[in-house]
Design an enzyme around this catalytic site. Structure first.
Site, PDB file in Angstrom:
ATOM      1  N   CYS A  28       0.924  -1.245   0.115  1.00 36.23           N
ATOM      2  CA  CYS A  28      -0.003   0.055  -0.071  1.00 36.23           C
ATOM      3  C   CYS A  28       0.756   1.201  -0.022  1.00 36.23           C
ATOM      4  CB  CYS A  28      -1.063  -0.080   1.222  1.00 36.23           C
ATOM      5  SG  CYS A  28      -0.156   0.060   2.645  1.00 36.23           S
ATOM      6  N   ALA A  29       0.568   2.200   0.856  1.00 36.27           N
ATOM      7  CA  ALA A  29       1.208   3.424   0.371  1.00 36.27           C
ATOM      8  C   ALA A  29       2.538   3.397   1.155  1.00 36.27           C
ATOM      9  CB  ALA A  29       0.403   4.611   1.124  1.00 36.27           C
TER      10      ALA A  29
END
Length: 645
Positions: A28-29
């Site tokens: 993810c981020a």
């Protein structure tokens, strides 16, 4: 060559229990998310000790490894060393990519890929040839009108010795090109090297001797039904590129259809031999034919009443000729002009084209003055161009960014027009760039000096203009950061604010991602907290990363685990790479939808490189805040990369 994260990725793979223990991996981020077949095999302490890892966390059956903003690069390194399949790896987030390139940009991109690996050699060769130009071509009054080489045995020896690497780099340039193409295409690199050698073999007539060799003296292969001239392609770029791709695609083709058991025998043979044959029967002769056409046009332009127009046109297109290697064809015309008239008005334009390319690089150095990596390549390239060898400047810098190359063409055209109108002529050829003024007839020194000023001024100005307008641009120079090391950061969203240590996500609460606050939003609009660039914007739309003008890197992570929504409930108003100003709308989020789906909406706002900045909070960390209110002052610490830029 080992990548930045390869070693950490290998250690992580081992500490997770090896590939067989990994059911799936996504990112993810800020973190890698693993589903492990046996979570007990994960060596948590060993993993958290890795330099690239900021912590670990287990949630909802996922073993999460926190990397930070570099997660995409680390993920790529991990996939490369782990050998995991596409079924095991389906990343949920990837950095946005700009696929909107036109044909010209794609062609230049291919050229950059080919020449990138050989740029160090081209830079060395350019400097060597530039030094040799001064040593053996320039006559000095204090030496009694002699060259340095003619007046000193030592420097004559140095000059002769320098020709060894100089010849190897430029005469044998096709070898590097065909190798680089094989490397780029993932085919057999040694075959690319062999193909390049067959283009410059001593068995062939040297390309530099073709124009001075009678047709009856050109060697050839006699196949009975046909004869093929044995001509070399020293320093020729286009034939080498075409031959290299023919070899690569032949190998790719044969590997699809020839059984693996015998591929080692037949694939190299059926790829290499036809590629050599095509290079010498079609590609090479085609290149020389193009050169002859260009030579005829040049000769007609020099002898017409519109020679001033030719000066501008020749100045404009000389640099593209250098790319193709066809600029060698102008030497015969120059030599004939010197023989017939005692001087040439073509060579001054060539020298000014060198200066224009060097000046374009100087403009890039100015625009990218805070980027040490760009300057490392650009400075020696500019020196080389000013000494008369432009390949390092063109392939290393100007073609990479494109707009400097076009600006140099315009500057060269302007200077060519000026020196043609002023009837500037050279007594000899071979001395390019700034030293070229020493070959100019004394009556033309003033005109040539004016041509230098025009080439420099026009090129430098056009490079800055094109960068500002974003035209002819593969990559714009970064926006100049503020001279002030401090930046005021404003609240990006309205809501109830708490210290980051009270975040419900342990990764943020532990400050593994950096200092910051967490806001429970009361409205679904997220604004830019300060001026800067959008450096992270994932397709899932739940996280935005900004690099502020003072170098601070700020992450806004909207909600917890909202990556799983895959963008549902989010609307973004910017793109990665955009320049944003304080208060500009970044993202809209449907808070009700997030809550109804069971997701936390608390939003961490974190300075991810807070170790490089001093933070002064302007608001009580436990309070209600409205978007646009002053939140903190972020001051760059002395001695950091940002502070020195």
């Amino acid at each position: 060559m080992m990548g930045k994260y390869d070693e950490d990725a290998r250690t992580l793979l081992t500490a997770l229990g090896g590939p067989s223990n990994i059911g799936s991996v996504t990112h993810c981020a800020t973190r890698l998310r693993f589903v492990l077949n046996d979570a007990s095999k994960a060596e948590v302490e060993q993993i958290e000790a890795l330099p690239a890892v900021k912590g670990t966390f287990t949630n909802a059956g996922q073993f999460q490894v926190i990397i930070g903003n570099a997660v995409a690069s680390f993920y790529n390194a991990f996939m490369a060393v782990s050998g995991l399949t596409d079924q095991q790896a389906k990343p949920t987030e990837q950095p946005a990519r700009n696929e909107n390139k036109n044909i010209l940009q794609k062609i230049v991109g291919v050229l950059a890929d080919i020449f990138g690996p050989i740029i160090p050699a081209i830079i060395v060769g350019g400097l060597i040839l530039g030094v040799r130009n001064v040593l053996e071509q320039v006559s000095f009054g204090f030496l009694g009108g002699q060259t340095i080489v003619a007046s000193s045995k030592f420097w004559a020896g140095v000059n002769d010795f320098l020709w060894l690497p100089g010849e190897a780099i430029f005469h044998f340039l096709p070898v590097g090109i065909t190798w680089s193409i094989a490397k780029r295409m993932g085919t057999t690199q040694i075959l690319g090297i062999v193909l390049g050698i067959t283009l410059v073999s001593p068995q062939l007539l040297n390309a530099y001797l073709v124009n001075s060799t009678a047709a009856s003296k050109v060697p050839f292969w006699d196949f009975g039904f046909a004869q093929v001239n044995m001509i070399g392609y020293q320093a020729q770029v286009i034939p080498a590129i075409m031959a290299g791709f023919v070899l690569a695609y032949l190998e790719i083709f044969w590997r699809k259809y020839i059984p693996e058991a015998v591929s080692m025998i037949f694939v190299p043979f059926l790829s290499l031999v036809p590629a050599i044959l095509v290079a010498h029967t079609i590609l090479g002769p085609l290149g020389w034919q193009v050169g002859n056409v260009i030579s005829s046009i040049v000769n007609a332009g020099l002898t017409s009443q519109f020679n001033w127009l030719f000066g501008a046109v020749f100045g404009l297109f000389y640099a593209p000729l250098v790319i193709t290697g066809l600029h060698h064809t102008t030497l015969a015309i120059d030599a004939q002009l010197v023989a017939d008239f005692g001087s040439t008005n073509l060579w001054p334009m060539i020298a000014l084209a060198n200066i224009a390319q060097g000046t374009a690089v100087m403009a890039v150095i100015y625009l990218w003055r805070h980027d040490a990596k760009v300057k490392q390549v650009a400075i020696p390239s500019a020196i080389s161009a000013y000494l008369g060898v432009t390949e390092p400047a063109m392939f290393g810098i100007n073609l990479k960014y494109m707009y400097p190359f076009v600006a140099a063409m315009i500057g060269s055209a302007s200077a060519g027009l000026v020196v043609t109108l002023l009837r500037v002529r050279a007594s000899s050829i071979g001395i390019g760039g700034l030293p070229g003024i020493l070959a100019i007839l004394p009556a033309g020194w003033g005109g040539f000096a004016l041509g230098i000023l025009v080439a420099m001024a026009v090129t430098f100005a056009m490079t800055l203009l094109f960068n500002k307008l974003g035209v002819f641009s593969n990559e714009k120079a970064p926006v100049k950061t503020s001279n002030e090391a401090s930046a005021v950061v404003y609240a990006p969203i309205s809501g109830a604010m708490r210290p980051i240590t009270e975040a419900k996500d342990n990764v943020f609460a532990s400050k593994a991602m950096g200092e910051g606050v967490v806001i429970e939003p009361t409205e679904g609009k997220v604004f830019a907290p300060a001026a800067g660039e959008v450096v992270i914007l994932f397709p899932t739309k739940h996280a935005v990363g900004l690099k502020l003008d003072n170098g601070a890197e700020l992450l806004i992570h909207i909600g917890m685990d909202t990556v799983e929504l895959n963008g549902d409930g989010f609307v973004v108003h910017v793109q990665q790479g955009d320049r944003v100003e304080k208060g500009q709308l970044l993202v809209e989020v449907d808070l009700v939808k997030l809550k109804n789906k069971g997701y936390l909406t608390e939003t961490p706002i974190v300075i991810t490189n807070s170790d490089r900045h001093n933070l002064k909070w302007l608001k009580k960390l436990k309070s209600t805040i409205i978007s646009g209110e002053e939140l903190l002052i972020c001051h760059t610490k002395l001695g950091t990369a940002e502070g020195q830029s």
